[in-house]
Scaffold this active site. Sequence first.
Site, PDB file in Angstrom:
ATOM      1  N   SER A 517       0.851  -1.182   0.000  1.00 55.84           N
ATOM      2  CA  SER A 517       0.000   0.000   0.000  1.00 55.84           C
ATOM      3  C   SER A 517       0.897   1.246   0.000  1.00 55.84           C
ATOM      4  CB  SER A 517      -0.951  -0.041   1.197  1.00 55.84           C
ATOM      5  OG  SER A 517      -1.964   0.906   1.064  1.00 55.84           O
ATOM      6  N   ASP A 599      -8.545  -5.314  -5.754  1.00 52.71           N
ATOM      7  CA  ASP A 599      -8.073  -4.160  -4.995  1.00 52.71           C
ATOM      8  C   ASP A 599      -8.642  -2.912  -5.653  1.00 52.71           C
ATOM      9  OD1 ASP A 599      -6.828  -2.189  -3.594  1.00 52.71           O
ATOM     10  OD2 ASP A 599      -4.791  -2.898  -3.948  1.00 52.71           O
ATOM     11  N   HIS A 631      -7.099  -5.743  -1.422  1.00 55.96           N
ATOM     12  CA  HIS A 631      -5.891  -5.019  -1.016  1.00 55.96           C
ATOM     13  C   HIS A 631      -5.005  -5.894  -0.129  1.00 55.96           C
ATOM     14  CE1 HIS A 631      -3.713  -1.289  -0.937  1.00 55.96           C
ATOM     15  NE2 HIS A 631      -3.806  -1.134   0.366  1.00 55.96           N
TER      16      HIS A 631
END
Length: 678
Positions: A517, A599, A631
């Site tokens: 991320s 995601d 994600h």
Amino acid sequence: MLTLARPSAASLSPNGRLAVFSASRYAVDTNKSIRNLHLVDLADNNTLSDLTPQVPDTNHDNAVWLDDNSLAFLAKGQLHVKAVGSDSEPYILTHFPVDITNVKFNRAANLIAFSAAVYTDGTLEGAREKDEYIKVHKKDTALAFDTLMVRHWDEFIQEKKNNIFVVKIKRSGDKFVVDGHAINLLLNTGLESPTIPFGDQGDYDISPNGQEIVFVSKINTPDNAWQTTTHIYTVPVTGGVVPKNINPESVGAASHPVFSSTGRSIAYLQMLKPQYEADRNRIVVHFNGQSRIVAKDWNRSPSSILFDSKDENIFVTAEDQGHVKVFKINLQTESIEPIVNEHSQSGLSLIDDNTLLYSTASLTSPSDLFTVDIKTKDIQRRTNVHAKTLANVYLATPEDVWFKGDQGRDIHGFLLKPIGFDPSKKYPLAFIVHGGPQSAFNDNWSTRWNPNIFASAGFVVVFLNPTGSTGYGQELTDAINNNWGGSPYIDLMKGLDYVLEHHAYIDQARVAALGASYGGYMMNWINGHTDRFNCLVNHDGIFDTKNGFYATEELYFPEHEYGGVPWDPKAKDNYERWNPANFVQNWKTPTLVIHSDKDYRLPVTEGLSTFTVLQRKGIPSRFVYFPDENHWVLKAANSLRWHAEVINWIQKWTAEPKRNVNGMEETFVYETSQVRIN
């Protein structure tokens, strides 16, 4: 790691003698998980036993006590009841037309509350009928939208919305039965609760007398995608009235509403800044129509609230310098007292006026149950679920790392030594950057980025909490705003220099950096600003900040971080300044790129773009794609593959020292000019 039990928070019996929690276990050979219920006798030497059997494909969860001897739990979308201390099989309590979830129970009113996804008619029967009609008659697969959000986290927005229902139960012979029809408390309101995508039973609470519900709901106006605004509502359990908004002035996110033990007050957590999901949570107590912020100057952000029995004190959990601690706050004096200081706590329950039951996890253990004496702070272990499994597993004890980061800030992190550690030897380093970016590495357990996995693979592991991290004061958290590649990058480079200088057993020519991320963003940023690493691992990272805005679902996040929308001239400069795509001409470092199709926070094109640049430039690289993950990589078999790919990659590229163009081993000396971003 994957086969260890994953316990839930505990549910405490009314008399405080028993606690029940669910725990899932994964079997590698069958690729299946089992989740069943476990009973802890707190009054009898903490005896632990299976309340429901460990049978393949079972999923028993969300346990609530109906009385001291009867426990209701969810299985296959409906409530079942188990008589504690009896060999009798559980019996089914509810037969609702659709699956229910997020169950709570109030004994004063014999009231069950739950959530279910329903259509605009608001009925459970209507939800089933329309589902069946669509399944038979709808030939196309199209979804049509007139406003944002179109999708959120890992699914497209559906017509059905979460609503809160209540229903009475009663005794009939030796069993409980449903007494009447379920009432939709959100019928015709346009409100949704629990909120998506992560809302649960913590999004609402039942008053002690069972006459009222308090709940949280996000705005449903067209600006929903670029605002964080949520409100707290109350509604009587009889339904049929418009819920009352008790924080209409809110422009930020509100959460975790709870009634006090006497029912006279409601407390909740409130962020004040619009569009900012990492603002500091303030504790708000609502009493007699008036609201006040408690301990308003406390520079920590609590994540849960529990009242004592007399409404004199509240207990909260909050991050604090790499731990999640328990604090007691006096509601009159507003004094703040730490109760539990080590590791990470969650799931607080009050056994009596002087004893808290809670779960503790750490970097060396998943959750177990503990109690603490509130006055003496003496802690007692109540379960040791993982002892047998972990008995022969290497788990490194974390060591604290403190150093001076950008602008002289004190930056903290952790270091783990590798398996078979010998201080006379040299070891490669796994340097992990956390996501968020407004989050932190805490002394906590994880099944996604567990640092001990890398220590067990032979690496020294360093994981720092640079600018933007939580738990060190709101100023440090806020300092990353419009500063993504600035202070955090400088902190990380200074931290790397610090650990290399102070730990001679780390081989400075064998260093891998990894992140997901925001950590993945940082891998791309690092690739454009230094070549000091042997290799990088980029999981679900941002490649292009501008395109990331246009493709993500929560627009409030980039709008807050970069100061607006990318077509605004001032904000456009910010997007460009911190855009990794603008520095691809400098990329040199071998990189493993991992991305998943579901995601929707950072769509898969970000990973594909990263891989395209690496391949086009001839940089050693590999792309690992998960079509069925979001994600996070959550499925156990996928997690095994993920870890194999990551560990193989960093072991391959740190097997030999990194060499410069002359074939010599590279050494690095920190200078501010090397990392300062102007």
